[in-house]
Scaffold this active site. Structure first.
Site, PDB file in Angstrom:
ATOM      1  N   TYR A   1      38.124  21.912  28.573  1.00  7.42           N
ATOM      2  CA  TYR A   1      38.218  22.067  29.945  1.00  7.42           C
ATOM      3  C   TYR A   1      37.601  23.597  30.539  1.00  7.42           C
ATOM      4  CZ  TYR A   1      39.602  22.120  34.796  1.00  7.42           C
ATOM      5  OH  TYR A   1      39.591  22.069  36.104  1.00  7.42           O
TER       6      TYR A   1
ATOM      7  N   ASN B   1      42.726  38.960  30.066  1.00  8.05           N
ATOM      8  CA  ASN B   1      42.633  37.490  30.217  1.00  8.05           C
ATOM      9  C   ASN B   1      43.744  37.266  29.084  1.00  8.05           C
ATOM     10  OD1 ASN B   1      42.366  34.771  29.971  1.00  8.05           O
ATOM     11  ND2 ASN B   1      40.304  35.008  28.721  1.00  8.05           N
ATOM     12  N   GLY B   2      44.579  36.598  29.777  1.00  3.02           N
ATOM     13  CA  GLY B   2      45.875  35.897  28.763  1.00  3.02           C
ATOM     14  C   GLY B   2      46.986  36.158  29.261  1.00  3.02           C
TER      15      GLY B   2
ATOM     16  N   GLY C   1      38.555  31.336  37.326  1.00  2.00           N
ATOM     17  CA  GLY C   1      39.698  32.096  38.183  1.00  2.00           C
ATOM     18  C   GLY C   1      39.195  32.243  39.813  1.00  2.00           C
TER      19      GLY C   1
ATOM     20  N   CYS D   1      41.500  33.828  32.605  1.00  2.00           N
ATOM     21  CA  CYS D   1      40.806  34.659  33.758  1.00  2.00           C
ATOM     22  C   CYS D   1      39.588  34.886  32.983  1.00  2.00           C
ATOM     23  CB  CYS D   1      41.640  35.923  33.559  1.00  2.00           C
ATOM     24  SG  CYS D   1      43.237  35.671  34.589  1.00  2.00           S
TER      25      CYS D   1
END
Length: 341
Positions: free
Chosen positions: A249, A109-110, A34, A8
């Site tokens: 990526y 985020n995670g 996201g 995210c």
């Protein structure tokens, strides 16, 4: 069943009159992290204002009417790529809660690997959840902490949760950034005209003309107030272990992570691959966009010409982070077409 996904984008800015607009721009730069939902929560020091939407930042937060609903000089924002929970508006962050000591908003985020066990324990004790996101578990734990100071409550919670995470937390007086003990998820500190910024990637600083200050260290809590920036390290020292997929990526190539250019890392991957493979070929081509730097490096090292063998439709989002495999397959067909010539 909970879906375990980790990427995210988070953004937060402290004490800036254009907080909401700058957060929207920052989230736009983090759109690749996201695409399922986005949200912004602002504060004027007393009241909190929230706007959360399904879809892309540019489709929801570029219109003046939406940003006008977000007054205040403090803001945090979030791009959702589902970690746990379905793609519903109730799971779109940042989350907000009005606790005993005042309002709190969190962007996460995670992935918390023990969120389900913590959730079951909280429900058994009478907790009521409004979403299926593991982020709400953090808020519930904060609300139930017996510590008196808010930062101490946070530390109490951090020793209960497990996993890779970066958090941006906003109260009426503080902006707080937290990175997990192993630094799995990224978080950086920036500054714009004296306003501190917390964000997932340096590319979101570039888009608003902010400067990069430093990375938040693994296991570090950064507390930003009117009195300045305070660093707290409650965890035992540990080696930083960032997610290698950030380099391969997830991150934008124009970002920097761990003091390294993402673009240069990917190009060096291609150079090293050419050294190891000794491939005999007519051309080198890439699967755009993330494969492009590696292909350039491979071509440079191997002396094989680089050509655009696949043409990308830039109006299609990142297919890897679509919610289902079936949708990803369809997205690939929409996104890439062979250059037959």
């Amino acid at each position: 069943m909970a879906r375990l996904r980790e990427e995210c984008g988070v953004f937060g800015i402290f004490d800036n009159k254009d907080a909401a607009a700058l957060t929207a721009l920052g989230l736009h730069a983090l759109q690749h992290r996201g695409q399922e939902g986005c949200g912004i929560v602002t504060s004027d020091g007393k009241n909190f204002y929230a706007e959360r939407r399904l879809g892309l930042v540019g489709d929801n937060f570029t219109k003046g009417k939406v940003l006008e609903k977000l007054p205040g000089s403090y803001a945090i924002g979030h791009n959702r790529y589902s970690t746990t929970g379905n793609n519903l508006i109730k799971n779109v962050q940042p989350f907000f809660a009005d606790l005993h000591d005042g309002g709190i908003s969190i962007a996460h985020n995670g992935n918390l690997t023990n969120s389900l066990s913590l959730r079951h324990k909280l429900v058994d004790k009478g907790a009521i959840f409004q979403s299926t996101s593991d982020t709400e578990t953090i808020i519930q734990l904060i609300a139930r902490s017996r510590r008196t100071n808010f930062v101490d409550k946070l530390i109490d919670v951090l020793f209960q949760i497990q996993g890779g995470y970066s958090l941006v937390v906003m109260t009426g007086k503080k902006l707080i950034g937290i990175r997990d003990p192993f630094g799995i998820r990224p978080l950086v500190l920036g500054e714009l005209d004296g306003s501190p910024i917390l964000t997932s990637e340096t590319c979101s600083l570039d888009i608003i003309g902010a400067k990069f200050v430093r990375e938040i260290e693994n296991g570090e809590i950064v507390v930003i107030t009117d009195n300045g920036i305070k660093s707290i390290k409650p965890f035992p020292d540990a080696k930083c272990r960032p997610d290698i997929f950030e380099y391969i990526y997830f991150s934008r190539p124009d970002s920097e992570l761990g003091g390294k250019s993402i673009y240069s890392c990917r190009k060096n991957f291609g150079i090293e691959l050419a050294k190891e493979s000794r491939t005999q070929a007519d051309i080198v081509t890439a699967v755009p966009d993330s494969g492009m730097p590696a292909a350039i490096g491979f071509a440079e090292q191997s002396k094989i010409p680089f050509e655009l063998g696949l043409i990308r439709n830039h109006y299609v989002g990142r297919t890897f982070i679509e919610p289902t495999h079936k949708v990803r397959q369809f997205g690939v067909r929409l996104k890439h077409n062979a250059n037959h010539s």
